[in-house]
Design an enzyme around this catalytic site. Structure first.
Site, PDB file in Angstrom:
ATOM      1  N   ARG A 261       0.835  -1.195   0.000  1.00  0.00           N
ATOM      2  CA  ARG A 261       0.000   0.000   0.000  1.00  0.00           C
ATOM      3  C   ARG A 261       0.876   1.253   0.000  1.00  0.00           C
ATOM      4  O   ARG A 261       1.786   1.368   0.823  1.00  0.00           O
ATOM      5  CB  ARG A 261      -0.917  -0.004   1.233  1.00  0.00           C
ATOM      6  CG  ARG A 261      -1.772  -1.269   1.237  1.00  0.00           C
ATOM      7  CD  ARG A 261      -2.799  -1.295   2.328  1.00  0.00           C
ATOM      8  NE  ARG A 261      -3.541  -2.553   2.239  1.00  0.00           N
ATOM      9  CZ  ARG A 261      -4.563  -2.886   3.009  1.00  0.00           C
ATOM     10  NH1 ARG A 261      -4.995  -2.044   3.938  1.00  0.00           N
ATOM     11  NH2 ARG A 261      -5.177  -4.033   2.847  1.00  0.00           N
ATOM     12  N   ARG A 276       1.129   1.399  10.278  1.00  0.00           N
ATOM     13  CA  ARG A 276       0.798   1.737   8.895  1.00  0.00           C
ATOM     14  C   ARG A 276       2.074   1.657   8.070  1.00  0.00           C
ATOM     15  O   ARG A 276       2.913   2.554   8.108  1.00  0.00           O
ATOM     16  CB  ARG A 276       0.203   3.154   8.814  1.00  0.00           C
ATOM     17  CG  ARG A 276      -0.489   3.470   7.498  1.00  0.00           C
ATOM     18  CD  ARG A 276      -1.130   4.847   7.515  1.00  0.00           C
ATOM     19  NE  ARG A 276      -2.199   4.964   8.499  1.00  0.00           N
ATOM     20  CZ  ARG A 276      -3.451   4.533   8.309  1.00  0.00           C
ATOM     21  NH1 ARG A 276      -3.781   3.952   7.188  1.00  0.00           N
ATOM     22  NH2 ARG A 276      -4.353   4.670   9.250  1.00  0.00           N
ATOM     23  N   GLU A 351      -7.484  -0.844  14.709  1.00  0.00           N
ATOM     24  CA  GLU A 351      -8.088  -1.843  13.836  1.00  0.00           C
ATOM     25  C   GLU A 351      -7.099  -2.958  13.503  1.00  0.00           C
ATOM     26  O   GLU A 351      -5.987  -2.700  13.062  1.00  0.00           O
ATOM     27  CB  GLU A 351      -8.559  -1.162  12.550  1.00  0.00           C
ATOM     28  CG  GLU A 351      -9.224  -2.093  11.576  1.00  0.00           C
ATOM     29  CD  GLU A 351      -9.604  -1.402  10.263  1.00  0.00           C
ATOM     30  OE1 GLU A 351      -9.871  -0.183  10.286  1.00  0.00           O
ATOM     31  OE2 GLU A 351      -9.615  -2.094   9.226  1.00  0.00           O
ATOM     32  N   SER A 354     -10.994  -6.752   9.559  1.00  0.00           N
ATOM     33  CA  SER A 354     -12.143  -6.121   8.976  1.00  0.00           C
ATOM     34  C   SER A 354     -12.827  -7.165   8.115  1.00  0.00           C
ATOM     35  O   SER A 354     -12.162  -7.894   7.392  1.00  0.00           O
ATOM     36  CB  SER A 354     -11.657  -4.958   8.111  1.00  0.00           C
ATOM     37  OG  SER A 354     -12.736  -4.355   7.463  1.00  0.00           O
ATOM     38  N   ARG A 393      -0.117  -5.769  12.222  1.00  0.00           N
ATOM     39  CA  ARG A 393      -0.907  -5.280  13.364  1.00  0.00           C
ATOM     40  C   ARG A 393      -1.099  -6.345  14.431  1.00  0.00           C
ATOM     41  O   ARG A 393      -1.191  -6.037  15.622  1.00  0.00           O
ATOM     42  CB  ARG A 393      -2.249  -4.732  12.874  1.00  0.00           C
ATOM     43  CG  ARG A 393      -2.027  -3.459  12.050  1.00  0.00           C
ATOM     44  CD  ARG A 393      -3.286  -2.678  11.818  1.00  0.00           C
ATOM     45  NE  ARG A 393      -2.978  -1.485  11.023  1.00  0.00           N
ATOM     46  CZ  ARG A 393      -3.885  -0.639  10.572  1.00  0.00           C
ATOM     47  NH1 ARG A 393      -5.173  -0.841  10.823  1.00  0.00           N
ATOM     48  NH2 ARG A 393      -3.525   0.419   9.878  1.00  0.00           N
TER      49      ARG A 393
END
Length: 426
Positions: A261, A276, A351, A354, A393
């Site tokens: 990403r 991130r 988070e 998801s 994460r």
RNA sequence: GGAGAGGUGGCUGAGUGGUCGAAAGCACCGGUUUGCUAAAUCGGCGUAGGGGUCAAACCCUACCGCAGGUUCGAAUCCUGUCCUCUCCGCCA
């Protein structure tokens, strides 16, 4: 992508949905173009029919002069057809362009709101956030103590936001992958290792729009390939263009891939450490199913995520994502937010997984359908995805929640079979 | 990377310019026959869009890897592209 007919017939509902999701829309323009397009299509088919009739008759005419006259008529029809065709295609392109930008219809129970502040907490995990009797470190401090995470090396070789995992942390990473895959295999999910690149058309089908200025996607120069941001892309693309048999459904798969990403525009909220990053590994769940069963399957994915994080003994809460935070493809989305003692002042929820029910939004773009026995025609499948374990994460959550006073890290028992040790560090 | 072959309906496989959406076989579905099974036999059997009907029947359009081109007319000819297979080279 929403069905054109549906948009035309439910323009008001589509507009409201866009408003609630914070997406600018051009529904009126789309409806206008689409109605015009249908007229052109009728004319186009009419001209084709006439031209076909003429062409068919020529072969049977004995007289050469009569054939020439018919040929001339055919040419004329053909030219007119080409003109109408161009007009039709232009309208079709305009409709499609708008259509691609419209988000999926939200689930009626999804909380309405602009952003994650409107998310609604649904439940909590088995484990409550821990009260530390020593100053808790964040994962970077723990990693630094044992030389587990090397961002400097990552920056040297690749750039900011890249890192090397080193030492025992690699064992933990691999153990987490094995744990997740085994748990999913046990629940009927077929494990796969997917390509890390995919065709741009597949990215677009899944709902990632590559190569714009706001893109989250790394593109491969001089090709139509991009690095995937999640295995959702390759797993969803797996059956693109296929017609499945209803008896095959639901298809449950999990895929291990790297995720890339760019995080363009995220510089300000980069956060610390692994939260991130530009590359991480993820074990992803994906399912294809019928419209009747997708909601139950969505519950199943959420439940699996809960079970995995309960087994890892990590405190978390489950939230129902607000309309403004759903993104394009999701009809409904649940996030698991793990407690991260090192975030912010004294810990924050972050988070970690998801899961989304994308209904037929992706399958319509990717053209994934199914057939029912004894019924003619086909239907679009529903697609769902969910994170089993996002390694970066999950590592944060484990390091920070299971740290001990001496900086070592307790390994939760569910990982013992895969890790061969009960403590890391020291 | 080099050389060659090929991509047609669920599968096998015909089809090199004119009712070809496409022969034939297999598979599948339905009927008949048979004491059952098997066999035989007849019929049906792609997808999408539009029209039509209470529903059907039915009608039109598009689709023979994909995208263009030639032609009154293309599965058939031309160009590009993707994929598959075989051989050679290179290589984890």
């Amino acid at each position: 992508m929403l069905d054109r007919k549906f948009i035309v017939e439910n323009a008001a509902a589509v507009k409201l949905n866009c408003r609630q999701r914070g997406v600018p829309e051009q529904v009126d323009a789309l409806v206008n173009y689409e109605l015009q397009r249908r007229e052109k299509l009728k004319r186009l088919e009419e001209l084709n029919r006439l031209a076909n009739e003429v062409a068919k008759s020529i072969g049977q005419l004995p007289d050469a002069a009569a054939r020439e006259a018919r040929k001339e008529e055919g040419r004329r029809l053909r030219e007119e057809k080409d003109q109408v065709q161009r007009e039709h295609d232009e309208l079709d392109r305009q409709v499609h362009e708008i259509q691609l930008r419209l988000p999926n219809m939200a689930h009626p129970d999804a909380p309405i709101g602009d952003d994650d502040l409107a998310n609604v907490e649904l439940s909590r995990g088995k484990h409550a956030p821990r009260v530390f009797d020593f100053p808790a470190l964040d994962h970077l401090q723990i990693g630094e103590k044992w030389s587990w995470i090397d961002f400097e090396g990552g920056a040297r070789t690749t750039g900011a936001g890249f890192y090397f995992l080193k030492g025992e942390l690699v064992l933990l990473d691999l153990a987490l992958q094995q744990f997740a895959v085994n748990e999913l295999l046990r629940r009927g999910y077929t494990p796969t290792i997917t390509p890390d690149l995919a065709q741009d058309s597949i990215l677009e089908g899944i709902g990632f729009l590559p190569r714009g200025p706001e893109t989250q996607v790394y593109s491969i120069h001089d090709s139509t390939l991009s690095l995937i941001g999640t295995a959702e892309i390759t797993l969803g693309g797996l059956y693109s263009g296929q017609v499945l048999d209803e008896t095959q459904l639901p298809i449950r798969i999990c895929g291990i891939s790297h995720c890339y990403r760019t995080e363009a525009g995220a510089a300000g909220r980069a956060g610390r450490g692994l939260y991130r990053v530009h590359q991480f590994t993820k074990v992803e769940m994906f399912a294809f199913t019928t419209p009747e069963t997708s909601e139950a399957l969505h519950e199943e994915l959420k439940q699996i995520e809960c079970e995995l994080f309960d087994a890892l003994e990590i405190p978390y809460r489950v939230v129902d994502t607000a309309t403004g935070d759903l993104g394009g493809p999701a009809h409904r989305k649940f996030d698991l937010e793990a407690w991260m003692p090192g975030r912010g002042q004294g810990g924050e929820w972050g988070e970690v997984t998801s899961t989304s029910n994308c209904t037929d939004y992706q399958s319509r773009r990717l053209n994934i359908r199914y057939k029912r026995a004894g019924e003619k025609g086909t239907h679009y499948v529903h697609t769902l995805n969910g994170t089993a374990i996002a390694l970066s994460r999950a590592l944060i959550a484990i390091l920070e929640n299971h740290q001990l006073a001496d900086g070592t890290v307790r390994v939760p028992s569910c990982l013992h079979p895969y890790l061969g040790r009960t403590t890391l560090g020291g």
